[in-house]
Design an enzyme around this catalytic site. Structure first.
Site, mmCIF file in Angstrom:
data_model
loop_
_atom_site.group_PDB
_atom_site.id
_atom_site.type_symbol
_atom_site.label_atom_id
_atom_site.label_comp_id
_atom_site.label_asym_id
_atom_site.label_seq_id
_atom_site.Cartn_x
_atom_site.Cartn_y
_atom_site.Cartn_z
ATOM 1 N N SER A 144 9.526 10.202 -50.287
ATOM 2 C CA SER A 144 10.086 9.354 -51.444
ATOM 3 C C SER A 144 10.031 9.394 -52.299
ATOM 4 O O SER A 144 8.038 9.432 -52.437
ATOM 5 C CB SER A 144 10.447 8.689 -50.371
ATOM 6 O OG SER A 144 10.938 7.579 -50.955
ATOM 7 N N TYR A 199 6.569 0.804 -46.195
ATOM 8 C CA TYR A 199 7.234 1.773 -46.683
ATOM 9 C C TYR A 199 6.350 2.332 -47.685
ATOM 10 O O TYR A 199 5.951 4.006 -47.034
ATOM 11 C CB TYR A 199 8.607 1.413 -46.954
ATOM 12 C CG TYR A 199 9.030 1.972 -47.327
ATOM 13 C CD1 TYR A 199 10.021 2.884 -46.251
ATOM 14 C CD2 TYR A 199 9.842 2.878 -48.169
ATOM 15 C CE1 TYR A 199 10.286 4.362 -46.464
ATOM 16 C CE2 TYR A 199 10.848 4.009 -48.891
ATOM 17 C CZ TYR A 199 10.783 4.295 -47.622
ATOM 18 O OH TYR A 199 11.855 5.438 -47.739
#
Length: 260
Positions: A140, A153
């Site tokens: 990501s 996250y």
């Protein structure tokens, strides 16, 4: 022209929805033998039913070492090799740190980071023995550019990107390639859990990637052997800018990045 992916056995985790489902379709259309892997065989069979060509499904829970090893071993026994491993399984929950629970940190690290590590450990011996293979970790842009409400996250994605870069060095001379794909926000069911109130999606909806865009990027990374792919361009540029000028970048981009 025939794709270099044609005929390759590709194990794809997180294949039951979102980017995984879209990637399975793109790879299958390019002639790969896609092995769709996730926890739910019911969901995997639904996706598999719409794919062209030869494909397979494998029940695999990335948080369970025995499940992961058994699934990868089963793929090798059935197909005789594992050419590509795409670690796509992952999830997120966006919550301010003062409301975060330690369990959320544990779960995201277990799925997003250790899940990929488990799959790599299971597949690596087969690739090393063959003297070839390609590991593609779907990370990501959050692995480079952290934002508010994403402490757990972002930490899991930073860990996965660090692991990917180190693994690439360990694989030199083995014939195994290692790549990272770092997408920004994607319009998938990921946000059903990550952003249940829809705030992030409403604020950044026009900037969100489509699953098919990411799927095509993953396919190109496999075809070309690209080490790293950031997308969209503006996100990758922002991440590089942050590395060079962290204070300035924080001042310029924090209003955009923290719309959760």
């Amino acid at each position: 022209m025939k794709s270099s992916i044609a005929g390759k056995v590709v194990v794809l985790t997180g294949a039951s929805s979102g980017v995984g489902e879209a990637t399975a379709r793109v790879l299958a259309e390019k002639g790969a033998v896609v092995v769709l892997a996730a926890r739910s065989l019911e969901k995997l069979n639904r996706v598999a039913a719409s794919l062209p060509g030869k494909h397979d499904v494998a029940a695999l829970d990335v948080t369970d070492e025995q499940s992961t090893e058994a699934a990868i071993r089963g793929v090798y026994r059935t197909h005789g090799r594992i050419d590509v491993l795409v670690n796509n399984a992952g999830f997120g929950e966006f919550v301010a740190f003062d409301n975060a629970k330690l369990a959320q940190f544990r779960e995201m690290m277990d799925v997003n980071y250790l899940g990929a590590v488990r799959c790599c450990l299971a597949a690596f011996p087969y690739m090393k023995e063959a003297g070839s293979g390609h590991i593609v970790n779907v990370v990501s842009i959050a692995g480079k550019l952290a934002t508010a409400k994403s402490t757990a996250y972002a930490a899991s994605k930073h860990a996965l990107l660090g692991f990917t870069n180190a693994l690439r060095q360990d694989c030199k001379g083995t014939g195994i390639r290692v790549s990272a794909v770092n997408p920004g926000p994607i319009d998938t069911p990921f946000f059903d859990r990550a952003d249940p109130e829809g705030t992030y999606v409403r604020n950044l909806g026009s900037f969100m990637l489509k699953p098919e865009q990411v799927a095509r990027a993953i396919a190109k990374v496999i075809e070309r052997g690209t080490q790293e792919k950031d997308m969209p361009f503006i996100s990758g540029f922002g991440a590089k800018l942050f590395q060079l000028f962290p204070k300035l970048t924080d001042k310029l981009l924090s209003g955009i990045l923290n719309k959760k």
